[in-house]
Scaffold this motif. Sequence first.
Motif, PDB file in Angstrom:
ATOM      1  N   TYR A 187      -3.552  -2.567   4.773  1.00  0.00           N
ATOM      2  CA  TYR A 187      -3.951  -1.305   5.408  1.00  0.00           C
ATOM      3  C   TYR A 187      -2.811  -0.282   5.374  1.00  0.00           C
ATOM      4  O   TYR A 187      -1.642  -0.619   5.543  1.00  0.00           O
ATOM      5  N   HIS A 188      -3.197   0.965   5.169  1.00  0.00           N
ATOM      6  CA  HIS A 188      -2.228   2.054   5.150  1.00  0.00           C
ATOM      7  C   HIS A 188      -2.958   3.375   5.303  1.00  0.00           C
ATOM      8  O   HIS A 188      -4.171   3.460   5.120  1.00  0.00           O
ATOM      9  N   SER A 189      -2.188   4.393   5.607  1.00  0.00           N
ATOM     10  CA  SER A 189      -2.658   5.774   5.567  1.00  0.00           C
ATOM     11  C   SER A 189      -1.903   6.384   4.390  1.00  0.00           C
ATOM     12  O   SER A 189      -0.678   6.280   4.317  1.00  0.00           O
ATOM     13  N   ASP A 190      -2.625   6.997   3.444  1.00  0.00           N
ATOM     14  CA  ASP A 190      -1.998   7.409   2.190  1.00  0.00           C
ATOM     15  C   ASP A 190      -0.788   8.315   2.407  1.00  0.00           C
ATOM     16  O   ASP A 190      -0.828   9.248   3.210  1.00  0.00           O
ATOM     17  N   LEU A 191       0.270   8.031   1.669  1.00  0.00           N
ATOM     18  CA  LEU A 191       1.490   8.853   1.650  1.00  0.00           C
ATOM     19  C   LEU A 191       2.121   9.023   3.037  1.00  0.00           C
ATOM     20  O   LEU A 191       2.811  10.014   3.299  1.00  0.00           O
TER      21      LEU A 191
ATOM     22  N   MET B 257      -6.963   4.189   8.738  1.00  0.00           N
ATOM     23  CA  MET B 257      -6.240   3.463   7.686  1.00  0.00           C
ATOM     24  C   MET B 257      -7.303   2.853   6.781  1.00  0.00           C
ATOM     25  O   MET B 257      -8.462   2.699   7.171  1.00  0.00           O
ATOM     26  N   HIS B 258      -6.902   2.474   5.575  1.00  0.00           N
ATOM     27  CA  HIS B 258      -7.842   1.819   4.662  1.00  0.00           C
ATOM     28  C   HIS B 258      -7.099   0.813   3.797  1.00  0.00           C
ATOM     29  O   HIS B 258      -5.856   0.839   3.703  1.00  0.00           O
ATOM     30  N   LYS B 259      -7.873  -0.059   3.155  1.00  0.00           N
ATOM     31  CA  LYS B 259      -7.293  -0.997   2.175  1.00  0.00           C
ATOM     32  C   LYS B 259      -8.367  -1.365   1.166  1.00  0.00           C
ATOM     33  O   LYS B 259      -9.573  -1.255   1.443  1.00  0.00           O
TER      34      LYS B 259
ATOM     35  N   HIS C 106     -13.029   7.944  -9.277  1.00  0.00           N
ATOM     36  CA  HIS C 106     -12.243   9.183  -9.408  1.00  0.00           C
ATOM     37  C   HIS C 106     -11.800   9.628  -8.020  1.00  0.00           C
ATOM     38  O   HIS C 106     -12.649   9.779  -7.132  1.00  0.00           O
ATOM     39  N   ARG C 107     -10.510   9.843  -7.852  1.00  0.00           N
ATOM     40  CA  ARG C 107     -10.001  10.222  -6.528  1.00  0.00           C
ATOM     41  C   ARG C 107      -9.289  11.568  -6.571  1.00  0.00           C
ATOM     42  O   ARG C 107      -8.507  11.821  -7.492  1.00  0.00           O
ATOM     43  N   THR C 108      -9.579  12.390  -5.595  1.00  0.00           N
ATOM     44  CA  THR C 108      -8.757  13.580  -5.362  1.00  0.00           C
ATOM     45  C   THR C 108      -8.090  13.387  -4.002  1.00  0.00           C
ATOM     46  O   THR C 108      -8.681  12.791  -3.093  1.00  0.00           O
TER      47      THR C 108
HETATM   48 FE   LIG Z   1      -4.791   4.344  -0.228  1.00  0.00          FE
END
Ligand SMILES: [Fe+2]
Length: 292
Positions: free
Chosen positions: A111-115, A263-265, A279-281
């Motif tokens: 799990y994390h929150s991006d950047l 958070m996501h994983k 595809h991610r923005t």
């Molecule tokens: Fe991520």
Amino acid sequence: MSASERAHEGLQYTELTNFMGAEIHGIDLNVPLSEGAFADLRRLLADHSLLLLRNQDMSPDSQISFSRRFGELEEHVLQNFCLDGHPEIFVVSNIIENGEHIGAYGGSKEYHSDLAYIEAPSLGSVFYCLECTEVGGETSFISMYAVHDALPEERRTWLTQQKAVFDYPWNHEIRNAHRPPLTAAQIANTPPVSHPCVRTHPETGRRAAFYSPIWIRNFEGMSEEESQPILDELCEFAMRPEFTYTHKWQPGDVLIWDNRSSMHKANPFDEKNGRRLMHRTTICGDRPYLDG
Ligand SMILES: [Fe+2]
């Protein structure tokens, strides 16, 4: 309209759980939303942390122009995994063409929150599924609003007074021993950064817990040895099923998540035999803060 369906101004939606997520109905993301409809959608994202739109057939240009309405977009450092002619679209895929990966593969299984390890972590992402496997490859989310509200009062009070030191090179060294070490330039570009462990959401004013099992080296003023057991306890608490939603992808799904309150994983799948293409923005964010 069933009991679980709601209307927010013009938008019809169904809640995914009682603590996070909403599926929006009746929107084609190739057609620009009116100012009013976009403002409603933005508010729904801020309130629910996660939005789902199914059965989309979104062009790269539509994804970019829709995502830009939330803010500036990040251009990923791994430009070799961005879509040709569209540096804003980061390709996430295990597919190999002509002996080369067409996208970033793997994805963080923690799990994390991006950047979160930079001064102004991203606001959120728009993730569009073009291909996925029947089994595995889900994305799991945690509502950090719900975690904040449910923490035992004493722990929440303590956490509200803490800042955590996010240290990307330190984390890379201990968790990615199988990968090449970071270059001196990469290390110089990611100095340690401190963020409040409880942050105010700038759009809702609600408080959300802000920490993650990766990147946090220590709480400010505490050693790693003192910090890590508390971080483990906090992460174990956050991962309880009552705060977690796992999304089973279908081609045509678009998920928009709010990094400021979640958070996501990634969940594993058969990367050898299955095909997955997304595809991610990624939308630029602001520095986390806590209102007094
Ligand atoms: Fe991520």
